[in-house]
Write an enzyme that holds these catalytic residues in place. Sequence first.
Site, short mmCIF file in Angstrom:
data_model
loop_
_atom_site.label_atom_id
_atom_site.label_comp_id
_atom_site.label_asym_id
_atom_site.label_seq_id
_atom_site.Cartn_x
_atom_site.Cartn_y
_atom_site.Cartn_z
N ASN A 127 51.98 -15.39 -44.04
CA ASN A 127 51.40 -16.72 -43.93
C ASN A 127 50.86 -16.83 -42.50
O ASN A 127 51.60 -17.12 -41.57
CB ASN A 127 52.47 -17.77 -44.22
CG ASN A 127 51.94 -19.19 -44.10
OD1 ASN A 127 50.78 -19.40 -43.74
ND2 ASN A 127 52.79 -20.16 -44.40
N ARG A 181 51.62 -37.22 -40.49
CA ARG A 181 50.38 -37.65 -41.16
C ARG A 181 50.58 -38.99 -41.86
O ARG A 181 51.65 -39.24 -42.44
CB ARG A 181 49.94 -36.62 -42.21
CG ARG A 181 49.55 -35.31 -41.61
CD ARG A 181 49.01 -34.36 -42.69
NE ARG A 181 49.20 -32.98 -42.27
CZ ARG A 181 49.66 -32.01 -43.07
NH1 ARG A 181 49.96 -32.26 -44.31
NH2 ARG A 181 49.82 -30.80 -42.59
N ARG A 223 49.49 -15.99 -48.24
CA ARG A 223 49.32 -17.40 -48.56
C ARG A 223 47.95 -17.81 -48.02
O ARG A 223 47.68 -17.67 -46.83
CB ARG A 223 50.39 -18.24 -47.89
CG ARG A 223 50.17 -19.70 -48.15
CD ARG A 223 50.96 -20.56 -47.22
NE ARG A 223 50.75 -21.95 -47.55
CZ ARG A 223 50.75 -22.92 -46.66
NH1 ARG A 223 50.94 -22.65 -45.38
NH2 ARG A 223 50.57 -24.16 -47.03
N HIS A 228 50.18 -27.39 -51.50
CA HIS A 228 51.58 -27.10 -51.85
C HIS A 228 51.71 -26.59 -53.29
O HIS A 228 52.77 -26.66 -53.90
CB HIS A 228 52.46 -28.37 -51.76
CG HIS A 228 52.77 -28.82 -50.37
ND1 HIS A 228 53.01 -30.15 -50.08
CD2 HIS A 228 52.90 -28.15 -49.21
CE1 HIS A 228 53.25 -30.27 -48.78
NE2 HIS A 228 53.19 -29.07 -48.23
N GLU A 267 58.37 -20.34 -51.87
CA GLU A 267 56.96 -19.97 -52.00
C GLU A 267 56.75 -18.47 -51.79
O GLU A 267 55.95 -17.85 -52.48
CB GLU A 267 56.11 -20.77 -51.01
CG GLU A 267 56.10 -22.26 -51.35
CD GLU A 267 55.67 -23.13 -50.19
OE1 GLU A 267 54.48 -23.40 -50.07
OE2 GLU A 267 56.54 -23.55 -49.40
#
Length: 414
Positions: free
Chosen positions: A7, A250, A99, A189, A395
């Site tokens: 990633n 956020r 990813r 996601h 993941e």
Amino acid sequence: MNVLVLNAGSSSLKFQIIATDLDRIKQSQDQRLCKGEVERVGGEAIITFQAGEGAKRKFTASVRDVASTLDYLVRYIASDQSDVTEIKSTADIQAIGHRVVHGGELFSESALIDDKVLQGIEDCIDLAPLHNPGNIQGIVAARQLFGKATPQVAVFDTAFHHSIPDRAYLYAIPYHLYRRHRMRRYGFHGTSHRYVAFRYRALRGLTREQTNIITFHLGNGCSATAIKGGQSVDTSMGMTPLEGLVMGTRSGDLDPAIVNLIAAKEGLSPSEVESLLNTQSGLLGISGLTNDMRDLLAELKEHDDRRVRLAVEVFCYRARKYIGAYLACMGGADAVVFTGGIGENSPEIRARICEGMQWAGLEIDAARNEQTMGKEGLISSENSKLLAYAIPTNEELLIARDTVRVILGVPHPS
Ligand code: ADP
């Protein structure tokens, strides 16, 4: 097959090596050989490393860019120092799974990376200027180090949401903006939502078609997904990861007119406002203290600070609102599933989100909820018609498994 899962971000590189193949997948016998993270690539980088289930180590190294970081890492892993006995050279890594954040409308599933796929990922840079370039650097660096003969697979954060119908992905703005610039909801996601949906149906012995759930990934970034018949039919993140739930830094959903107002009142440019909404808002913005939910809950217990309380309340209220919205969109669901750092580890936040949902048949069992931290489990009461689960995400495991399946040409089951 030893799969290196990467990633790659703009200044960080997360990695795992997972030993897996079709038999191991079937029997859930995949084995993680090592994992870690390199932060501050481009300077004196900080490397965190763990071999198998061993102790975590931390050390520094001077690395220029993603390519030299990867080179350094693989050398380290192959050395006796690392204690990863299965890897002695690059030849002991047979495949690489990446990813990739944005696959736009091009990629509806994981893809074997060739020049055309790499070009496709480059074409999506406009949609994710902060993320896709780092992912591409990771792919190019791996090609350099391992050679073209070592297969690489891209697993997209957006791919699971490809099934969202147009009525849910279109924004109500002039249609030509969608046609010209592909402005629409994509969602993110996806690998995490897909993984917990897969675990949910394994836990309950259901087929994919029988999977009707609302999944919450609550980490630093947060998103909710409506999964009907095993497919994503709506999700809270939008064209970018800024939309939807309240997150660590956020804002999530807000009135778009506020962007101009902030710019005018605070003398900021549009991109400075966007940065404020991405990095200074959410839990951090409301509390004025931190984006870290664990610290906020500790602070709340100790001092009951008003703004900390508000930050947690707004976070939970917004999440609950999405349960209601998705129940309506899906015509009802069978379960709500929590994952991500907060979703897996915080019984308090899970309980607060589900508060007052008895009308919808959702009732949390206090004891089950408290006992389920960092592990899979049912957290709703015996009488609850709408079930609730906590399921840790993985993941990297799904990326490694997809890598194997794509290379062998086996369709992915989830
Ligand atoms: P990322 O999205 O960066 O992968 P994580 O999924 O690790 O992040 O989630 C990080 C968040 O999870 C932080 O807000 C952290 O405080 C929160 N978290 C971790 N453990 C707990 C806990 N026991 N209680 C509450 N929040 C927790």
